[in-house]
Design a protein around this motif. Sequence first.
Motif, PDB file in Angstrom:
ATOM      1  N   GLY A 148       0.799  -1.221   0.000  1.00 33.01           N
ATOM      2  CA  GLY A 148       0.000   0.000   0.000  1.00 33.01           C
ATOM      3  C   GLY A 148       0.832   1.271   0.000  1.00 33.01           C
ATOM      4  N   GLY A 149       2.158   1.136   0.040  1.00 33.30           N
ATOM      5  CA  GLY A 149       3.045   2.299   0.025  1.00 33.30           C
ATOM      6  C   GLY A 149       3.414   2.835   1.394  1.00 33.30           C
ATOM      7  N   ALA A 150       2.940   2.186   2.457  1.00 35.65           N
ATOM      8  CA  ALA A 150       3.258   2.655   3.807  1.00 35.65           C
ATOM      9  C   ALA A 150       4.710   2.321   4.154  1.00 35.65           C
ATOM     10  N   VAL A 151       5.350   3.216   4.904  1.00 34.65           N
ATOM     11  CA  VAL A 151       6.709   2.991   5.378  1.00 34.65           C
ATOM     12  C   VAL A 151       6.662   1.934   6.474  1.00 34.65           C
ATOM     13  N   VAL A 152       7.331   0.796   6.236  1.00 34.68           N
ATOM     14  CA  VAL A 152       7.317  -0.298   7.209  1.00 34.68           C
ATOM     15  C   VAL A 152       8.722  -0.770   7.568  1.00 34.68           C
ATOM     16  N   ALA A 153       9.755  -0.175   6.986  1.00 32.50           N
ATOM     17  CA  ALA A 153      11.129  -0.550   7.289  1.00 32.50           C
ATOM     18  C   ALA A 153      12.054   0.604   6.920  1.00 32.50           C
ATOM     19  N   THR A 154      13.126   0.758   7.697  1.00 26.49           N
ATOM     20  CA  THR A 154      14.124   1.772   7.376  1.00 26.49           C
ATOM     21  C   THR A 154      15.497   1.330   7.850  1.00 26.49           C
ATOM     22  N   ALA A 155      16.496   1.951   7.281  1.00 27.44           N
ATOM     23  CA  ALA A 155      17.870   1.880   7.756  1.00 27.44           C
ATOM     24  C   ALA A 155      18.578   3.132   7.247  1.00 27.44           C
ATOM     25  N   PHE A 156      19.473   3.665   8.054  1.00 27.68           N
ATOM     26  CA  PHE A 156      20.271   4.824   7.671  1.00 27.68           C
ATOM     27  C   PHE A 156      21.708   4.377   7.469  1.00 27.68           C
ATOM     28  N   LEU A 157      22.255   4.657   6.302  1.00 29.16           N
ATOM     29  CA  LEU A 157      23.641   4.340   5.978  1.00 29.16           C
ATOM     30  C   LEU A 157      24.447   5.623   6.141  1.00 29.16           C
ATOM     31  N   THR A 158      25.374   5.614   7.083  1.00 29.33           N
ATOM     32  CA  THR A 158      26.137   6.813   7.413  1.00 29.33           C
ATOM     33  C   THR A 158      27.572   6.651   6.951  1.00 29.33           C
ATOM     34  N   LEU A 159      27.979   7.536   6.059  1.00 34.29           N
ATOM     35  CA  LEU A 159      29.335   7.505   5.512  1.00 34.29           C
ATOM     36  C   LEU A 159      30.318   8.059   6.529  1.00 34.29           C
ATOM     37  N   ASN A 160      31.511   7.505   6.533  1.00 34.99           N
ATOM     38  CA  ASN A 160      32.578   8.017   7.390  1.00 34.99           C
ATOM     39  C   ASN A 160      33.189   9.253   6.763  1.00 34.99           C
ATOM     40  N   THR A 161      33.488  10.229   7.594  1.00 36.79           N
ATOM     41  CA  THR A 161      34.159  11.421   7.101  1.00 36.79           C
ATOM     42  C   THR A 161      35.654  11.381   7.404  1.00 36.79           C
ATOM     43  N   HIS A 162      36.062  10.470   8.276  1.00 34.49           N
ATOM     44  CA  HIS A 162      37.491  10.347   8.595  1.00 34.49           C
ATOM     45  C   HIS A 162      38.231   9.749   7.407  1.00 34.49           C
ATOM     46  N   ARG A 163      39.276  10.403   6.977  1.00 32.63           N
ATOM     47  CA  ARG A 163      39.985  10.006   5.751  1.00 32.63           C
ATOM     48  C   ARG A 163      40.536   8.583   5.791  1.00 32.63           C
ATOM     49  N   LEU A 164      40.758   8.013   6.977  1.00 35.92           N
ATOM     50  CA  LEU A 164      41.297   6.663   7.078  1.00 35.92           C
ATOM     51  C   LEU A 164      40.204   5.595   7.187  1.00 35.92           C
ATOM     52  N   MET A 165      38.954   6.018   7.195  1.00 35.91           N
ATOM     53  CA  MET A 165      37.854   5.075   7.395  1.00 35.91           C
ATOM     54  C   MET A 165      36.758   5.198   6.349  1.00 35.91           C
ATOM     55  N   LYS A 166      37.067   5.781   5.220  1.00 34.54           N
ATOM     56  CA  LYS A 166      36.050   5.994   4.195  1.00 34.54           C
ATOM     57  C   LYS A 166      35.680   4.731   3.436  1.00 34.54           C
ATOM     58  N   HIS A 167      36.351   3.621   3.701  1.00 31.75           N
ATOM     59  CA  HIS A 167      36.086   2.370   2.985  1.00 31.75           C
ATOM     60  C   HIS A 167      34.979   1.535   3.638  1.00 31.75           C
ATOM     61  N   TRP A 168      34.415   2.016   4.736  1.00 35.99           N
ATOM     62  CA  TRP A 168      33.273   1.336   5.351  1.00 35.99           C
ATOM     63  C   TRP A 168      32.291   2.381   5.854  1.00 35.99           C
ATOM     64  N   LEU A 169      31.054   1.949   6.081  1.00 33.27           N
ATOM     65  CA  LEU A 169      30.015   2.855   6.583  1.00 33.27           C
ATOM     66  C   LEU A 169      29.310   2.233   7.775  1.00 33.27           C
ATOM     67  N   TRP A 170      28.576   3.094   8.479  1.00 33.26           N
ATOM     68  CA  TRP A 170      27.764   2.679   9.625  1.00 33.26           C
ATOM     69  C   TRP A 170      26.330   2.430   9.166  1.00 33.26           C
ATOM     70  N   LEU A 171      25.680   1.456   9.759  1.00 30.41           N
ATOM     71  CA  LEU A 171      24.253   1.225   9.552  1.00 30.41           C
ATOM     72  C   LEU A 171      23.546   1.520  10.870  1.00 30.41           C
ATOM     73  N   TYR A 172      22.594   2.447  10.830  1.00 27.93           N
ATOM     74  CA  TYR A 172      21.871   2.880  12.031  1.00 27.93           C
ATOM     75  C   TYR A 172      20.368   2.743  11.854  1.00 27.93           C
ATOM     76  N   THR A 173      19.682   2.670  12.985  1.00 26.79           N
ATOM     77  CA  THR A 173      18.227   2.742  13.056  1.00 26.79           C
ATOM     78  C   THR A 173      17.583   1.777  12.070  1.00 26.79           C
ATOM     79  N   VAL A 174      17.957   0.525  12.218  1.00 24.73           N
ATOM     80  CA  VAL A 174      17.417  -0.564  11.401  1.00 24.73           C
ATOM     81  C   VAL A 174      16.078  -0.958  12.010  1.00 24.73           C
TER      82      VAL A 174
END
Length: 179
Positions: free
Chosen positions: A69-95
């Motif tokens: 029906g188009g209702a929001v029933v799931a989410t996840a936030f993908l957060t990119l790293n801003t630290h120059r030594l950690m840009k090859h992975w990201l965080w997953l939040y609020t799953v």
Amino acid sequence: MALTFELDPSFTPALRDGITALWAEVTNAGGAVGFVPPVTPGEIRPELLKHLAAMEKGTVRLLVGRDEGGAVVATAFLTLNTHRLMKHWLWLYTVMVHPRLQGQGHGRDLMAAAADAARSIEGIEAIRLTCRGGIGADRFYTACGYKEVGRVPDAIRVAPGDDRDDIIMLLPLGSPATP
């Protein structure tokens, strides 16, 4: 029922309201998504606005799952790293998956969609997340291919006398996840 996932949807008032309602329902059903029940959508909204500001800066990506029906029933936030030594992975939040849909495989579908979304971001090789101990979330993430890589005992205080471990988990993105 299959869910439809979309990365970076247009952020409308309806989407905002759908996410805040979902977040409150997940929290109030016992979900470990940054709040302690009881909570209202109005209490959630300021936290969502912080995510929105980061989305506008380009440091956070939103993955939304909708029902037929188009209702929001799931989410996840993908957060990119801003630290120059950690840009090859990201965080997953609020799953989150709506409580009425849990136990039907939609959580695994969301995690597979999050892995696919992360793979679509240039240079991303892994996803890192944390989860609250004592509720079984670590077993769920392990079943989705994540490995526990660290644990901080009693780092999360849910209430006086109710401290939980903060569990750090990692998913290398070498190959597509299997739901």
